[in-house]
Design a protein around this motif. Structure first.
Motif, mmCIF file in Angstrom:
data_model
loop_
_atom_site.group_PDB
_atom_site.id
_atom_site.type_symbol
_atom_site.label_atom_id
_atom_site.label_comp_id
_atom_site.label_asym_id
_atom_site.label_seq_id
_atom_site.Cartn_x
_atom_site.Cartn_y
_atom_site.Cartn_z
ATOM 1 N N VAL A 1 0.814 -1.224 0.000
ATOM 2 C CA VAL A 1 0.000 0.000 0.000
ATOM 3 C C VAL A 1 0.852 1.282 0.000
ATOM 4 O O VAL A 1 0.624 2.166 -0.824
ATOM 5 C CB VAL A 1 -1.001 -0.014 1.172
ATOM 6 C CG1 VAL A 1 -1.706 1.326 1.282
ATOM 7 C CG2 VAL A 1 -2.021 -1.121 0.970
ATOM 8 N N PRO A 2 1.859 1.397 0.899
ATOM 9 C CA PRO A 2 2.631 2.656 0.888
ATOM 10 C C PRO A 2 3.304 2.923 -0.449
ATOM 11 O O PRO A 2 3.298 4.058 -0.934
ATOM 12 C CB PRO A 2 3.673 2.432 1.990
ATOM 13 C CG PRO A 2 3.096 1.387 2.857
ATOM 14 C CD PRO A 2 2.293 0.492 1.971
ATOM 15 N N ALA B 1 0.760 4.043 -2.872
ATOM 16 C CA ALA B 1 0.327 5.403 -2.552
ATOM 17 C C ALA B 1 1.336 6.416 -3.086
ATOM 18 O O ALA B 1 0.972 7.447 -3.657
ATOM 19 C CB ALA B 1 0.174 5.558 -1.048
ATOM 20 N N THR B 2 2.634 6.090 -2.929
ATOM 21 C CA THR B 2 3.669 6.989 -3.442
ATOM 22 C C THR B 2 3.602 7.085 -4.956
ATOM 23 O O THR B 2 3.708 8.174 -5.526
ATOM 24 C CB THR B 2 5.065 6.476 -3.016
ATOM 25 O OG1 THR B 2 5.034 6.174 -1.637
ATOM 26 C CG2 THR B 2 6.120 7.512 -3.287
ATOM 27 N N LEU C 1 0.733 9.226 -5.876
ATOM 28 C CA LEU C 1 1.078 10.624 -5.596
ATOM 29 C C LEU C 1 1.950 11.196 -6.710
ATOM 30 O O LEU C 1 1.736 12.313 -7.200
ATOM 31 C CB LEU C 1 1.792 10.713 -4.257
ATOM 32 C CG LEU C 1 2.282 12.094 -3.863
ATOM 33 C CD1 LEU C 1 1.119 12.955 -3.421
ATOM 34 C CD2 LEU C 1 3.312 12.002 -2.752
ATOM 35 N N PHE D 1 2.675 10.301 5.030
ATOM 36 C CA PHE D 1 3.088 8.912 4.818
ATOM 37 C C PHE D 1 3.327 8.173 6.124
ATOM 38 O O PHE D 1 3.042 6.978 6.234
ATOM 39 C CB PHE D 1 4.322 8.864 3.917
ATOM 40 C CG PHE D 1 3.943 8.887 2.480
ATOM 41 C CD1 PHE D 1 3.730 7.711 1.796
ATOM 42 C CD2 PHE D 1 3.726 10.083 1.824
ATOM 43 C CE1 PHE D 1 3.334 7.736 0.477
ATOM 44 C CE2 PHE D 1 3.337 10.115 0.513
ATOM 45 C CZ PHE D 1 3.130 8.934 -0.175
ATOM 46 N N LEU E 1 -0.010 7.249 7.258
ATOM 47 C CA LEU E 1 -0.503 6.124 6.445
ATOM 48 C C LEU E 1 0.081 4.806 6.958
ATOM 49 O O LEU E 1 -0.641 3.833 7.188
ATOM 50 C CB LEU E 1 -0.111 6.351 4.987
ATOM 51 C CG LEU E 1 -0.494 5.248 4.003
ATOM 52 C CD1 LEU E 1 -1.985 5.322 3.739
ATOM 53 C CD2 LEU E 1 0.269 5.392 2.696
#
Lengths: 330, 357
Positions: free
Chosen positions: A21-22, A25-26, A29, A318, A321
């Motif tokens: 997920v991280p 997400a990056t 972004l 982040f 998150l």
């Protein structure tokens, strides 16, 4: 029996692996920011803009890769910015004294890992916190910079200027520098080492739980010393790339870079307590910072201090998150 | 020989013994190198001399290090203090520079109150991140460390704000009863913190939270509230230090004000014998540590070595102090020396038995 059906039912749901997920997400972004750039500024869609992000941040990419190793073991390395500056400084000073470029490269690339090795030993054998040891390393390397020279030293060596000016491009006229290729090579080697070698698995194991790793018979000490040595080596390579980029060594260059690098690694999805993260995420993290810089440059009305505020805000988002994902996992 | 060593043990075993020795040696070396080093004279009702300068210049560091001591005692760390110094100084100077009469005490008081309030809010932000959301302190405060410099530059709009305000300048350069005002403020803060932590149960509570926050919570201590509070106190200390730093030069520079002070403060705390793992702290040690760092800095300046190179000396001091304090290092050293001599109590155990003064 019931447990197997349960997990089978769960696997029907189209869910992402939590640990991805991280990074995703990056990536999202980054795409959003690029999209905003393209929609706002016509010149932003130029391929060279993307290449320039790499050219301007190649050295940072290499340093961030080294930092990823350290953070994956749950440590931290505050000395990277100073080691980058020291490497550039040493190269410039030695070249000024007329040493051949090859020898200078070897010397410059040895100092960083040597310092990293010593810091790793202090952390492992004397059980001093990484934060303090690498802080001392940072003081030491920065002090060495001004000890070598108070003023910046320019580099006129043929090999260095050649590396600096060489353009590798396509027929459309877009180009990258040799530094970008070196940075990519470092990224690929690091990704391979972390994903497919025994050492890479040891790094994740030590970061997950050093005690368990030790009980499993993994070489915790050796791994820990190795990651600081790797970080030192990456900083040294970063220093060389920076000296290619600026063609000089300056005592105050790369001040505060360690924080940008840590921010890039965190934004890239590596968890600061260690054990989870990818080199690919770090690449994305560096790109996010690079694109922020580019957006602010394109805007023209925003000042450079907005970069710091935006980076701080992203860092917060982040970390939050990661924290939320961590809570859901528990 | 053994008897002498035994008799001296209460003294050499004291936590402030080695820091004090370092300070005395440094002052002695300075006096040898520069015979006028210790000379102090009174001119126009002010004290002048290198020792006074060292005291005056160490005041911001003492303040920041006091707050840092409490934070570190809870097992945390506050990297944002340097940025907080810059922000508080920038806000104060901005307000004063915009006022009609820069010398009016009311203006200065409003400026200080505004900047102090802003610092408290930012400290509360740090506190919430660490205590409520549960982010690692080093990362939680890293956010404000990075963004804070940007905020400070935003406040000053990237310029260096110069002011011409007598009352504000007094915070850094004024004197009261011939003593520098800055050191009196730092001393007052130190006494205040000491009174709160050592004359009430607060210090014990802080140490208990640092030892084990979860166990303290189960024992009925509001760990989260304590952790929140120490970050606010640290921010308040940093704000006052920011006033001093900017008052010293009568200008606010978002980039340079309080640069590296967080590292010096952590160093001062560590030299003073507070463990970075949390759980016990020594305020007197921290003050001594800050004085050592400032003396070292002044010495290096006096020897005409560039300020940046002084980092080299600091690196040596950090490593030396950490090694001396590291239980693992002591154990190794002791094992090597043990042959023939009586075993003596293990250093780490003795450390833990010590009750903070």
């Amino acid at each position: 029996m019931s447990s197997t059906t349960l997990s089978a039912v769960r696997s029907w749901r189209p869910s992402l692996p939590r640990r991805h997920v991280p990074v995703l997400a990056t990536l999202a972004l980054l795409l959003v920011m690029y999209g905003v750039g393209v929609s706002q500024y016509r010149a932003f869609s130029n391929v060279q803009v993307v290449f320039n992000v790499f050219i301007d941040n190649g050295f940072m990419l290499v340093v961030a890769v080294g930092m990823t190793f350290v953070i994956l073991t749950g440590g931290i390395d505050l000395s990277v910015g100073s080691v980058v500056a020291m490497t550039a400084m040493v190269s410039a000073a030695l070249l000024r004294d007329g040493l051949p470029a090859g020898l200078v490269l070897v010397v410059a690339l040895l100092i960083g890992p040597a310092l990293g090795f010593l810091m790793g030993c202090a952390i492992h054998f004397f059980e001093i916190q990484p934060f303090i040891v690498t802080l001392a390393g940072m003081f030491f390397a920065r002090g060495m910079c001004t000890f070598i020279s108070d003023a910046s030293i320019s580099i006129t060596d043929g090999f260095w200027t050649g590396m600096s000016q060489e353009r590798i491009g396509n027929p459309a006229g877009n180009f990258v520098s040799i530094s970008v290729l070196i940075a990519f090579a470092v990224v690929l080697v690091a990704a391979y080492v972390l994903a497919y070698t025994r050492f890479g698995r040891n790094v994740y194991a030590v970061g997950g739980n050093a005690q368990s790793a030790l009980l499993m018979g993994l070489p915790v000490g050796r791994t820990r010393i190795a990651v600081y040595t790797i970080s030192g080596l990456c900083s040294a390579i970063g220093g060389i790339l920076l000296s290619f980029y600026t063609l000089s060594g300056a005592p105050l260059i790369a001040v505060g870079m360690e924080l940008d690098v840590i921010a890039a690694v965190v934004i890239g999805g590596t968890v600061l307590t260690g054990g989870s993260g990818y080199v690919f995420g770090t690449v994305l993290g560096v790109l996010v910072l690079g694109v922020i810089q580019t957006l602010i440059t394109f805007d023209g009305s925003l000042n450079s201090w907005w970069t710091k505020i935006v980076i701080g805000g992203l860092l917060f988002a982040f970390i939050l998150l990661q924290r939320l994902i961590g809570i859901r996992f528990k | 020989m053994n008897t002498v060593a035994d008799r001296l043990r209460p003294l050499t075993g004291h936590r402030l013994f080695w820091p004090a020795v370092v300070l005395v040696v440094m002052i002695a070396a300075n006096t040898v190198y520069r015979p006028g080093f210790l000379a102090v004279e009174v001119k126009n009702g002010h004290l002048y001399g290198t020792p006074v300068d060292i005291l005056r210049l160490s005041a911001p560091l003492i303040l920041v290090a006091l707050g840092m001591t409490l934070v570190i005692a809870t097992g945390g760390i506050d990297l944002s203090v340097g940025s907080l110094c810059a922000i508080s100084g920038a806000i104060a100077c901005l307000h004063i520079s915009g006022a009609a009469d820069q010398n009016s005490p009311a203006t200065v008081a409003t400026a200080l109150a505004l900047a102090f309030g802003a610092a408290l809010v930012l400290g509360a932000w740090n506190g919430v991140l660490v205590s409520v959301i549960g982010i690692q302190p080093i990362i939680a405060t890293l956010i404000l460390m990075v963004a804070g410099r940007g905020i400070a530059q935003l406040v000053t709009e990237g310029q260096i704000i110069t002011i011409n305000s007598g009352p504000y300048r007094a915070i850094g350069l004024g004197s009261f009863l011939t003593l520098p005002l800055a050191i009196l403020i730092a001393l007052a803060a130190a006494l205040l913190v000491a009174a709160f932590t050592r004359r009430t149960a607060l210090g014990l509570i802080v140490e208990s939270v640092g030892g084990n926050a979860e166990a303290s919570r189960l024992a009925g201590i509001r760990s989260r509230r304590v952790i929140f509070l120490v970050y606010v106190v640290s921010a308040a200390c940093a704000a006052v230090a920011g006033f001093m730093v900017t008052a010293n030069v009568s200008s606010a520079d978002g980039n340079a004000a309080g640069l590296w002070i967080e590292l010096d403060a952590i160093l001062a705390v560590v030299i003073g014998g507070t463990s970075l793992a949390g759980g016990r702290f020594s305020l007197s040690g921290t003050v001594l540590g800050a004085l050592i760092i400032q003396t070292l800095t002044t010495t290096v300046y006096a020897m005409n070595i560039s300020p940046q190179t002084s980092l080299l000396f600091k690196a040596v001091v950090v490593i030396a102090v950490c090694l001396v304090q590291a239980p693992a290092f002591r154990a190794r050293f002791r094992r090597r020396r043990r042959g023939g001599v009586e075993p003596g109590p293990a250093a780490p155990q003795r450390e833990k038995e010590q009750v903070p003064a």
